[in-house]
Design an enzyme around this catalytic site. Structure first.
Site, PDB file in Angstrom:
ATOM      1  N   ASP A  99      -4.568  -6.469   6.464  1.00  0.00           N
ATOM      2  CA  ASP A  99      -5.876  -6.022   5.982  1.00  0.00           C
ATOM      3  C   ASP A  99      -6.790  -7.237   5.780  1.00  0.00           C
ATOM      4  O   ASP A  99      -7.924  -7.296   6.282  1.00  0.00           O
ATOM      5  CB  ASP A  99      -5.663  -5.268   4.654  1.00  0.00           C
ATOM      6  CG  ASP A  99      -6.901  -4.546   4.165  1.00  0.00           C
ATOM      7  OD1 ASP A  99      -7.942  -4.609   4.848  1.00  0.00           O
ATOM      8  OD2 ASP A  99      -6.822  -3.928   3.088  1.00  0.00           O
ATOM      9  N   LYS A 137       5.337 -14.280   3.952  1.00  0.00           N
ATOM     10  CA  LYS A 137       5.442 -15.252   2.860  1.00  0.00           C
ATOM     11  C   LYS A 137       6.896 -15.245   2.386  1.00  0.00           C
ATOM     12  O   LYS A 137       7.209 -15.018   1.210  1.00  0.00           O
ATOM     13  CB  LYS A 137       4.455 -14.848   1.743  1.00  0.00           C
ATOM     14  CG  LYS A 137       4.298 -15.843   0.624  1.00  0.00           C
ATOM     15  CD  LYS A 137       3.442 -17.039   0.966  1.00  0.00           C
ATOM     16  CE  LYS A 137       3.380 -18.013  -0.196  1.00  0.00           C
ATOM     17  NZ  LYS A 137       2.650 -19.246   0.089  1.00  0.00           N
ATOM     18  N   ASP A 190     -10.134  -8.884   8.412  1.00  0.00           N
ATOM     19  CA  ASP A 190     -11.526  -9.166   8.006  1.00  0.00           C
ATOM     20  C   ASP A 190     -11.862 -10.628   8.286  1.00  0.00           C
ATOM     21  O   ASP A 190     -12.973 -10.958   8.718  1.00  0.00           O
ATOM     22  CB  ASP A 190     -11.735  -8.902   6.501  1.00  0.00           C
ATOM     23  CG  ASP A 190     -12.220  -7.479   6.206  1.00  0.00           C
ATOM     24  OD1 ASP A 190     -11.724  -6.540   6.866  1.00  0.00           O
ATOM     25  OD2 ASP A 190     -13.085  -7.306   5.321  1.00  0.00           O
ATOM     26  N   TYR A 220       0.812  -1.224   0.000  1.00  0.00           N
ATOM     27  CA  TYR A 220       0.000   0.000   0.000  1.00  0.00           C
ATOM     28  C   TYR A 220       0.846   1.275   0.000  1.00  0.00           C
ATOM     29  O   TYR A 220       0.356   2.361   0.263  1.00  0.00           O
ATOM     30  CB  TYR A 220      -0.954   0.007   1.199  1.00  0.00           C
ATOM     31  CG  TYR A 220      -2.007  -1.089   1.181  1.00  0.00           C
ATOM     32  CD1 TYR A 220      -2.146  -1.943   0.081  1.00  0.00           C
ATOM     33  CD2 TYR A 220      -2.866  -1.273   2.244  1.00  0.00           C
ATOM     34  CE1 TYR A 220      -3.106  -2.947   0.066  1.00  0.00           C
ATOM     35  CE2 TYR A 220      -3.837  -2.270   2.239  1.00  0.00           C
ATOM     36  CZ  TYR A 220      -3.944  -3.109   1.147  1.00  0.00           C
ATOM     37  OH  TYR A 220      -4.897  -4.099   1.126  1.00  0.00           O
ATOM     38  N   ASP A 255      -0.633 -18.041   3.939  1.00  0.00           N
ATOM     39  CA  ASP A 255      -1.695 -18.954   3.482  1.00  0.00           C
ATOM     40  C   ASP A 255      -2.085 -19.913   4.599  1.00  0.00           C
ATOM     41  O   ASP A 255      -3.272 -20.125   4.878  1.00  0.00           O
ATOM     42  CB  ASP A 255      -1.311 -19.683   2.185  1.00  0.00           C
ATOM     43  CG  ASP A 255       0.157 -20.044   2.084  1.00  0.00           C
ATOM     44  OD1 ASP A 255       0.918 -19.738   3.012  1.00  0.00           O
ATOM     45  OD2 ASP A 255       0.546 -20.652   1.068  1.00  0.00           O
TER      46      ASP A 255
HETATM   47  P1  NAI Z   1     -17.444  -3.723   3.711  1.00  0.00           P
HETATM   48  O1  NAI Z   1     -16.610  -3.863   4.935  1.00  0.00           O
HETATM   49  O2  NAI Z   1     -18.145  -2.448   3.498  1.00  0.00           O
HETATM   50  O3  NAI Z   1     -18.551  -4.884   3.714  1.00  0.00           O
HETATM   51  C1  NAI Z   1     -18.229  -6.258   3.816  1.00  0.00           C
HETATM   52  C2  NAI Z   1     -19.454  -7.041   4.312  1.00  0.00           C
HETATM   53  O4  NAI Z   1     -19.663  -6.773   5.708  1.00  0.00           O
HETATM   54  C3  NAI Z   1     -20.741  -6.633   3.621  1.00  0.00           C
HETATM   55  O5  NAI Z   1     -21.573  -7.766   3.508  1.00  0.00           O
HETATM   56  C4  NAI Z   1     -21.359  -5.624   4.583  1.00  0.00           C
HETATM   57  O6  NAI Z   1     -22.738  -5.524   4.504  1.00  0.00           O
HETATM   58  C5  NAI Z   1     -20.923  -6.183   5.932  1.00  0.00           C
HETATM   59  N1  NAI Z   1     -20.785  -5.111   6.941  1.00  0.00           N
HETATM   60  C6  NAI Z   1     -19.749  -4.236   7.013  1.00  0.00           C
HETATM   61  N2  NAI Z   1     -19.934  -3.395   8.041  1.00  0.00           N
HETATM   62  C7  NAI Z   1     -21.087  -3.727   8.616  1.00  0.00           C
HETATM   63  C8  NAI Z   1     -21.819  -3.210   9.735  1.00  0.00           C
HETATM   64  N3  NAI Z   1     -21.380  -2.177  10.487  1.00  0.00           N
HETATM   65  N4  NAI Z   1     -23.010  -3.786  10.043  1.00  0.00           N
HETATM   66  C9  NAI Z   1     -23.457  -4.823   9.336  1.00  0.00           C
HETATM   67  N5  NAI Z   1     -22.815  -5.372   8.277  1.00  0.00           N
HETATM   68  C10 NAI Z   1     -21.635  -4.825   7.930  1.00  0.00           C
HETATM   69  O7  NAI Z   1     -16.487  -4.102   2.490  1.00  0.00           O
HETATM   70  P2  NAI Z   1     -16.673  -3.900   0.902  1.00  0.00           P
HETATM   71  O8  NAI Z   1     -18.044  -4.243   0.498  1.00  0.00           O
HETATM   72  O9  NAI Z   1     -15.530  -4.609   0.324  1.00  0.00           O
HETATM   73  O10 NAI Z   1     -16.407  -2.349   0.646  1.00  0.00           O
HETATM   74  C11 NAI Z   1     -17.411  -1.376   0.520  1.00  0.00           C
HETATM   75  C12 NAI Z   1     -16.770  -0.008   0.377  1.00  0.00           C
HETATM   76  O11 NAI Z   1     -16.081   0.336   1.560  1.00  0.00           O
HETATM   77  C13 NAI Z   1     -15.736   0.056  -0.752  1.00  0.00           C
HETATM   78  O12 NAI Z   1     -15.984   1.236  -1.479  1.00  0.00           O
HETATM   79  C14 NAI Z   1     -14.389   0.129  -0.048  1.00  0.00           C
HETATM   80  O13 NAI Z   1     -13.430   0.878  -0.743  1.00  0.00           O
HETATM   81  C15 NAI Z   1     -14.765   0.808   1.254  1.00  0.00           C
HETATM   82  N6  NAI Z   1     -13.889   0.489   2.392  1.00  0.00           N
HETATM   83  C16 NAI Z   1     -13.467   1.521   3.181  1.00  0.00           C
HETATM   84  C17 NAI Z   1     -12.707   1.270   4.295  1.00  0.00           C
HETATM   85  C18 NAI Z   1     -12.271   2.418   5.168  1.00  0.00           C
HETATM   86  O14 NAI Z   1     -12.775   3.522   5.059  1.00  0.00           O
HETATM   87  N7  NAI Z   1     -11.324   2.225   6.075  1.00  0.00           N
HETATM   88  C19 NAI Z   1     -12.336  -0.100   4.694  1.00  0.00           C
HETATM   89  C20 NAI Z   1     -12.872  -1.117   3.829  1.00  0.00           C
HETATM   90  C21 NAI Z   1     -13.608  -0.819   2.728  1.00  0.00           C
HETATM   91 MG    MG Z   2      -9.769  -3.687   5.092  1.00  0.00          MG
END
Ligand code: NAI
Ligand code: MG
Length: 338
Positions: free
Chosen positions: A225, A169, A229, A124, A201
């Protein structure tokens, strides 16, 4: 002392979970006479549409001149917001606990681990290029950054079960060879801590099969990261997975999750953000030796646990409560604690 906290509501579910958390913090603040001054800051996809940049200068100035930052998730502009903040503010340690919680449906009932992720370099670092025919991202690992994150992991292990698993790795990547070597150098100063190493892995496999074997997982940026998750999935939900991004002087606290565009409005679990806020209170308490703040962070944790005991669950935990219901329940528990 008066603490200025920069607040990034973010995108998607961000504003809802942050609002719920601020209501809880305000209830806590009134009860314990905490002087928390919240300054809203725009950053993320919405800011990008409005100002042309995802992290406007003014937002950065407010954040960097605050005592701490509470951040909701941003969306597709994450790279231009959180990756930039981690690097510019030198928040080199990303600390992500994954703990089994009362009543929360999970794969096991006795997981208690923490992912300590290097937060400023690795894949990153941002050294990359692309054309229509090829693209590359350079994975940078330095001795300096590896040593400082390893020290954080070993110090943390000393306060926990005294076990560090270095995840990399190195059988394939030279950058991981250096990371591993630096971590082992630091390990020499911590003879009370048991050290083992695992390829990433296998680590992701063991995390599902036998997560109790982990205490502190020490790893590089992208592996951390992904593994955090996964650890969230093992203990039940990203909705209960907090994190802190720490440097020597500043802390930024955010849920592990993103903006969750796939779930209906008002149903997001706010607990990951509340737990991140609780980590912020603890960090402030320690940094400024503030006893009232320490007490408040304990009360907030107890209120969250009590809410879970009562199974006031959003859909990610198998319930039908809304974000607001959960916030109200936590506030009720805080009121009972007085
Ligand atoms: P995500 O973490 O938003 O979601 C992954 C899964 O977890 C989904 O099924 C979602 O519904 C569930 N989930 C996440 N938070 C939840 C909560 N508080 N309550 C209930 N369910 C929850 O990951 P995804 O879908 O890969 O990314 C979505 C967007 O978020 C993307 O645009 C990505 O770039 C951004 N993102 C931003 C981050 C940050 O600001 N640090 C970190 C990770 C992703
Ligand atoms: Mg993340």
């Amino acid at each position: 002392m008066k603490y200025v906290v920069a607040v990034i509501p973010g995108d998607g579910i961000g504003p809802d979970v942050v609002q719920a958390t601020l209501e809880v913090l305000k209830a806590l603040g009134n009860t314990f006479s905490l002087s928390l001054d919240f300054k809203y800051v725009e950053a993320g996809d919405a800011a990008k549409i409005r100002y042309g940049v995802a992290l406007p200068d003014e937002s950065y100035q407010t954040i960097s001149s605050s005592n701490a930052c509470l951040k909701g998730p941003v969306g597709e502009s994450a790279k231009q917001v959180i990756i930039v903040l981690r690097q510019r503010l030198n928040l080199y340690a990303n600390i992500r606990p994954a703990v089994t919680l009362p009543n929360v449906p999970s794969l096991y009932n006795d997981v208690d681990l923490v992912v300590v992720r290097e937060n400023t370099e690795g894949l990153y670092k941002g050294i990359e290029d692309k054309t229509s025919e090829y693209a590359f991202s350079v994975r940078v690992v330095t001795r300096e950054a590896s040593i400082r994150i390893a020290k954080i992991a070993y110090e943390m292990a000393m306060k926990r079960r005294r076990k560090v698993t270095i995840v990399h790795k190195a059988n394939v990547l030279s950058s991981c060879e250096l990371f591993s070597k630096c971590c082992l150098d630091v390990a020499k100063d911590y003879s009370e801590v048991e050290t083992d190493q695992m390829y990433v892995d296998n680590a992701s496999y063991q995390l599902v099969k036998n997560p109790q074997r982990f205490d502190v997982i020490l790893t590089t940026n992208m592996f951390g990261d992904i593994l955090s998750d996964e650890a969230a999935g093992v203990v039940g939900s990203l909705g209960v997975s907090p994190s802190m991004n720490l440097g020597d002087q500043f802390g930024l606290f955010e849920p592990v999750h993103g903006s969750a565009p796939d779930i209906p409005k008002g149903t997001a679990n706010p607990l990951a953000t509340m737990m991140s806020a609780r980590l912020m209170l603890e960090w402030l308490a320690e940094k400024y030796r503030d006893g009232a703040m320490k007490e408040a962070s304990g009360i907030l944790w107890d209120a969250i646990v009590q809410t879970l005991r009562k199974k006031i669950f959003t859909p990610d935990l198998g319930g039908s409560s809304t974000t607001k219901h959960v916030a109200n329940a936590v506030i009720e528990e805080i009121a009972k604690a007085v």
